[in-house]
Design an enzyme around this catalytic site. Structure first.
Site, PDB file in Angstrom:
ATOM      1  N   LYS A 142      32.796  69.890  11.082  1.00  0.00           N
ATOM      2  CA  LYS A 142      33.446  71.193  10.883  1.00  0.00           C
ATOM      3  C   LYS A 142      34.621  71.276  11.842  1.00  0.00           C
ATOM      4  CE  LYS A 142      31.550  75.337  12.370  1.00  0.00           C
ATOM      5  NZ  LYS A 142      32.583  75.797  13.315  1.00  0.00           N
ATOM      6  N   GLU A 152      34.155  83.811  10.109  1.00  0.00           N
ATOM      7  CA  GLU A 152      33.595  84.450  11.305  1.00  0.00           C
ATOM      8  C   GLU A 152      34.289  85.767  11.611  1.00  0.00           C
ATOM      9  OE1 GLU A 152      32.966  81.893  14.672  1.00  0.00           O
ATOM     10  OE2 GLU A 152      32.493  83.577  16.010  1.00  0.00           O
ATOM     11  N   ASP A 181      30.488  70.114  14.933  1.00  0.00           N
ATOM     12  CA  ASP A 181      31.831  70.629  15.241  1.00  0.00           C
ATOM     13  C   ASP A 181      32.697  69.558  15.891  1.00  0.00           C
ATOM     14  OD1 ASP A 181      32.170  73.239  14.377  1.00  0.00           O
ATOM     15  OD2 ASP A 181      31.233  74.117  16.160  1.00  0.00           O
TER      16      ASP A 181
HETATM   17  O1  KIV Z   1      29.955  76.641  17.359  1.00  0.00           O
HETATM   18  C1  KIV Z   1      29.335  77.481  16.676  1.00  0.00           C
HETATM   19  O2  KIV Z   1      28.235  77.922  17.003  1.00  0.00           O
HETATM   20  C2  KIV Z   1      29.962  77.967  15.447  1.00  0.00           C
HETATM   21  C3  KIV Z   1      29.283  79.063  14.700  1.00  0.00           C
HETATM   22  C4  KIV Z   1      29.544  80.358  15.372  1.00  0.00           C
HETATM   23  C5  KIV Z   1      29.668  79.099  13.289  1.00  0.00           C
HETATM   24  O3  KIV Z   1      31.005  77.506  15.071  1.00  0.00           O
END
Ligand code: KIV
Length: 271
Positions: free
Chosen positions: A120, A189, A90
């Site tokens: 992501k 989500e 992320d």
């Molecule tokens: O940070 C995370 O765990 C997520 C998931 C909920 C997809 O983005």
């Protein structure tokens, strides 16, 4: 003779092919070496080094405080453990919104310093410039629509998103936009299952659902939640595959009791 193990790495192309062939994609979060090693051995397809580390690893109320350096630290630990699965990281809050050059720098830091396979980020049209720039540098990007936790102060609650038609329509358009921009997949989500089905059928890239029903091309959960580590967190979409909180609590209590009772270590457990 090759010195490398013959393990075939999951790639973004593998995920695409899984969608085409109707094979569901399994994804979970991971933040550390030991857990990632167990997950990779178990055969997970994708590991997400999620910014949920801010909640479950650092104890923050939201995902907003975690930094790019901290995400890279977690990603490095996970990458060291994984031989087969695809590892996606992320981009944390504040590292990609509003400035596509900064977004590219953040993505490049993650790729160079951790060895991850892609990033992501949350949002649709609003982050199009950032996605375009990152994709053009050859970095695989996964989108994230619906309940996007980095926008929690805009939403006000963690309830289901896109129940109203105007928000649902924006999500449909955003999903198409992400595909057009070259994203290799998108997390959906906490949106109605019917909408997730519609989106999944309308785009050719895989959708990965969390609280978005059974029609998504794959599923993701936060590992602490599915293992039952977080006592009391039981939203409707969550299936708990273990009750580690209880199991760990019992193990810790036994250890404490043994130490207090002078039962540990015994004669065979010393030098
Ligand atoms: O940070 C995370 O765990 C997520 C998931 C909920 C997809 O983005």
């Amino acid at each position: 003779m090759s010195v490398h193990n013959e393990v075939k790495r999951v790639t973004t192309h593998t995920l695409q092919s899984m969608k085409v062939h109707g094979e569901k994609i399994s994804m979970l979060t991971a933040y550390d070496y030991s857990m990632a090693r167990i997950l990779d051995d178990a055969g997970i397809d994708v590991l997400l080094v999620g910014d949920s580390a801010s909640n479950v690893m650092a104890g923050h109320e939201t995902t907003l405080p975690i930094t790019l350096d901290q995400m890279i630290y977690h990603a490095q630990s996970v990458i060291r453990a994984c031989q087969r699965c695809l590892v996606i990281v992320d981009l944390p809050f504040g590292s990609y919104q509003g400035n596509s050059k900064e977004a590219l720098n953040s993505a490049i830091r993650i790729m160079k310093e951790s060895g991850a396979h892609g990033v992501k980020l949350e949002g649709g049209e609003e982050v199009a410039e950032s996605i375009k720039r990152i994709v053009s540098a050859g970095v695989p990007v996964m989108g994230h629509l619906g309940l996007t936790p980095q926008s929690i102060y805009k939403f006000g609650t963690y309830t289901v998103r896109a129940k109203e038609e105007n928000e649902a329509q924006k999500l449909r358009e955003d999903a198409l936009k992400l595909q057009e921009l070259g994203c290799f997949g998108v997390v959906l989500e906490k949106i109605p299952a019917k909408l997730a089905k519609e989106v999944t059928e309308s785009i050719s890239i895989p959708t990965i659902g969390i609280g978005a029903g059974k029609h998504c091309d794959g599923q993701v959960l936060v590992i602490h939640d599915m293992l039952g580590i977080n006592k009391g967190f039981k939203p409707r979409f969550l299936r708990q595959y273990s009750n580690l909180n209880q199991l760990m609590n019992a193990a810790f209590k036994s250890y404490i009791a043994d130490v207090k009772a002078k039962n540990f270590p015994n004669d065979t457990e010393q030098y």
